[in-house]
Design a protein around this motif. Structure first.
Motif, PDB file in Angstrom:
ATOM      1  N   SER A 115       0.827  -1.201   0.000  1.00 53.96           N
ATOM      2  CA  SER A 115       0.000   0.000   0.000  1.00 53.96           C
ATOM      3  C   SER A 115       0.865   1.257   0.000  1.00 53.96           C
ATOM      4  N   ARG A 158       2.240   1.486  -3.750  1.00 54.14           N
ATOM      5  CA  ARG A 158       1.311   1.584  -4.877  1.00 54.14           C
ATOM      6  C   ARG A 158       0.145   2.556  -4.665  1.00 54.14           C
ATOM      7  N   LEU A 159      -0.124   2.926  -3.414  1.00 56.54           N
ATOM      8  CA  LEU A 159      -1.290   3.764  -3.128  1.00 56.54           C
ATOM      9  C   LEU A 159      -0.851   5.083  -2.491  1.00 56.54           C
ATOM     10  N   PRO A 160      -1.700   6.095  -2.539  1.00 58.53           N
ATOM     11  CA  PRO A 160      -1.363   7.358  -1.883  1.00 58.53           C
ATOM     12  C   PRO A 160      -1.161   7.157  -0.382  1.00 58.53           C
ATOM     13  N   CYS A 161      -0.235   7.907   0.177  1.00 56.83           N
ATOM     14  CA  CYS A 161       0.010   7.823   1.622  1.00 56.83           C
ATOM     15  C   CYS A 161      -1.084   8.604   2.346  1.00 56.83           C
ATOM     16  N   ASN A 162      -2.195   7.957   2.508  1.00 56.74           N
ATOM     17  CA  ASN A 162      -3.392   8.575   3.045  1.00 56.74           C
ATOM     18  C   ASN A 162      -3.754   7.918   4.370  1.00 56.74           C
ATOM     19  N   ILE A 186      -6.461   5.239   4.046  1.00 58.26           N
ATOM     20  CA  ILE A 186      -5.965   3.995   3.448  1.00 58.26           C
ATOM     21  C   ILE A 186      -5.252   3.170   4.509  1.00 58.26           C
TER      22      ILE A 186
END
Length: 221
Positions: A129, A132-136, A139
């Motif tokens: 995560s 590959r994903l925004p550091c939100n 999330i």
């Protein structure tokens, strides 16, 4: 999720213990033991103790199969992969010796299924995560806490059923029909408990959560 030794050949138990020892040795070599801060030690020991107590709230339908919350994802997020692996070993061994849940002889096999697999799975889900994903923040909470907690207990339950089915004492079809649905239902309280507690910690005591970084997820300096 401590296993009994009786259904398994002795060779399996010795092999599982040897593999577990090697994996723990590798994890121990990666931990900076002398550099751990007081908040890191407090959160690590506190989380380990609380999850050990949580393991005492369990039920059993068939001898050798116990149902309870796992806590491996929460431990990984709080203490990191390597320290969480040692925590799960302590939980499994103390649970077997103190409460008689499972056998100490099967601790290596129990740790591989209920310790190493969910902790490692949670660790790689976190890494995936982050890459590959925004550091939100959301999330982190919903994917790496809620979803990962449920996925890990489902995976652990399935592996436990497969391990028991490999012994002569259990039938795979019966285990999947009568036992695995309980693990599936446990996924929801596991997700809620993990997500809720990690949310509270990152809000009030973020220094206690090794996997959480204010600058990464909230943009704080």
């Amino acid at each position: 999720m401590n296993l009994l030794a009786a259904p398994f050949p002795e060779e399996w138990l010795w092999l599982a213990s040897a593999i577990a020892a090697l994996l723990l040795l590798r994890a121990g070599m990666r931990i900076r033991w002398l550099q751990l801060s007081q908040p890191e030690l407090s959160s690590w020991f506190g989380a380990t103790t609380l999850i050990l107590l949580l393991w005492q709230l369990q039920a059993s339908v068939t001898p050798g199969i116990a149902f309870h919350l796992l806590g491996a994802t929460a431990l990984m997020l709080i203490a990191g992969r390597d320290r969480a692996l040692f925590s799960m070993l302590v939980i499994i061994v103390v649970d077997a010796l103190w409460q008689g849940h499972g056998d100490a002889e099967a601790a290596g096999l129990s740790w591989l299924i209920a310790g190493w697999v969910p902790v490692t799975l949670s660790h790689y889900l976190l890494q995936l995560s982050q890459r590959r994903l925004p550091c939100n923040f959301f999330i982190y909470i919903f994917l790496n806490s809620f979803a990962a907690g449920a996925l890990c207990i489902w995976t652990t339950g399935l592996l436990q059923c497969l391990a028991l089915a490999a012994s002569p004492a259990f039938d795979l079809a019966t285990l999947l029909d009568e036992q695995f649905p309980y693990f599936f239902m446990l996924g929801f309280p596991e997700a809620f408990t993990t997500g809720l507690n990690i949310t509270i910690l990152v809000i009030w005591r973020p220094q206690w959560v090794a996997s959480f970084d204010d600058q990464r997820y909230l943009g704080r300096n």
